[in-house]
Design an enzyme around this catalytic site. Structure first.
Site, short mmCIF file in Angstrom:
data_model
loop_
_atom_site.label_atom_id
_atom_site.label_comp_id
_atom_site.label_asym_id
_atom_site.label_seq_id
_atom_site.Cartn_x
_atom_site.Cartn_y
_atom_site.Cartn_z
N ASP A 84 -27.92 52.04 -48.40
CA ASP A 84 -26.96 50.93 -48.36
C ASP A 84 -27.66 49.71 -48.94
O ASP A 84 -28.88 49.72 -49.15
CB ASP A 84 -26.52 50.67 -46.90
N SER A 85 -26.90 48.64 -49.15
CA SER A 85 -27.51 47.40 -49.65
C SER A 85 -28.40 46.75 -48.59
O SER A 85 -29.12 45.81 -48.87
CB SER A 85 -26.41 46.40 -50.03
N CYS B 108 -22.45 53.01 -48.21
CA CYS B 108 -22.00 51.69 -48.64
C CYS B 108 -20.70 51.88 -49.40
O CYS B 108 -20.68 52.58 -50.42
CB CYS B 108 -23.07 51.06 -49.54
N GLU C 124 -25.78 41.02 -42.20
CA GLU C 124 -27.13 41.47 -42.57
C GLU C 124 -28.18 40.49 -42.04
O GLU C 124 -29.23 40.89 -41.58
CB GLU C 124 -27.19 41.54 -44.12
N CYS D 41 -16.27 48.33 -44.81
CA CYS D 41 -17.64 48.03 -45.21
C CYS D 41 -18.51 48.51 -44.06
O CYS D 41 -18.15 48.31 -42.88
CB CYS D 41 -17.80 46.52 -45.42
N HIS E 155 -21.13 47.48 -42.80
CA HIS E 155 -21.66 46.44 -41.93
C HIS E 155 -20.67 46.05 -40.81
O HIS E 155 -21.08 45.57 -39.76
CB HIS E 155 -21.98 45.16 -42.73
#
Ligand code: DGL
Length: 248
Positions: free
Chosen positions: A10-11, A73, A151, A180, A182
């Site tokens: 993932d980012s 992601c 994040e 998403c 997150h």
């Protein structure tokens, strides 16, 4: 010989919400989780840039003996999975996407809010999904900047953001698609703003699908359940947060 692993990326640490679901049904596999802090966030980047970034991550994971790749992601899945599948034909890719089909299957008549990054909402891949399962009572919200706040763990900014950007839907919607990886980390904050809602998230279905794919390809293993964490910026605080969420 070294055990084969499942690579997941993932980012940042958001993909931990996907790994958690996977571990419930595949606890004995070995994993490498790649958090790409250097390039975070992906949400507003151009397609080509995301494709190049993902390509490099996949090469790293393959070099580390991964037998399949989970794209944890939505933005990366939307923009890069097709390219990656065409380039790496010998390795299965399992890609998360907003659980909009789940709404179609289980709660079609209810007004729905899809929250995702701008990149996901504007992607061709999401457009196809949306057109196929559209219930004509759906609001699409590109949540610019939200994944980045999550994040960074900026709780008060997150609350202000949600109040400003989604409180107008309170009482008007019943379903919320967390598009998403997150966003499941701020479920209670979203619920606080929106009240009585049902969440839709694709991680459990992805986990089942991953198990099927490993089985079909004769890749299921009983290893040690080891989880290795890599961050592209070597940030130890990311690693600590990742494992604390994973064990929570
Ligand atoms: N977690 C990612 C997703 O599911 C992307 C967040 C970002 O880097 O913008 O879309």
């Amino acid at each position: 010989m070294e055990n084969k692993k499942i690579g997941i990326f993932d980012s940042g640490i958001g993909g931990v919400t996907v790994l958690k679901a996977i571990l419930k049904i595949l606890p004995d596999e070995d994993y490498i989780y790649y958090s790409d802090s250097i390039h975070n966030p992906y949400g507003d980047k151009k397609d080509e840039e995301i494709i190049n970034i993902c390509d490099k991550i996949v090469q790293t994971l393959i070099n580390q003996n991964c037998k399949c790749i989970v794209i944890a992601c939505n933005t990366a899945s939307a923009k890069a999975v097709e390219y990656l599948r065409n380039k790496y034909t010998n390795i299965p890719f399992i890609a998360i996407e907003p659980a909009y089909k789940m709404v179609y299957d289980y709660s079609y008549n209810e007004p729905t809010l899809v929250m995702a990054t701008k990149g996901t909402i504007e992607s061709e891949r999401f457009k196809l999904l949306y057109e196929k399962y559209n219930n004509n009572k759906t609001y699409l919200i590109p949540c610019v900047g939200l994944a980045d706040m999550i994040e960074k763990g900026q709780l008060s900014e997150i609350k202000t953001y949600l109040e400003k950007n989604i409180s107008q839907y309170r009482g008007k919607i019943r379903n919320v698609v967390l598009g998403c990886t997150h966003y499941p980390l701020i479920k209670s904050e979203i619920q606080e703003v929106l009240g009585d809602i049902k969440f839709f998230y694709g991680a459990e279905n992805l986990a089942k699908h991953l198990k099927d794919i490993l089985q079909e390809n004769n890749l299921l293993e009983k290893n040690t359940g080891k989880i290795q964490f890599i961050d592209s910026q070597n940030l130890t605080e990311k690693e600590e947060r990742f494992f604390s969420i994973l064990r929570d």
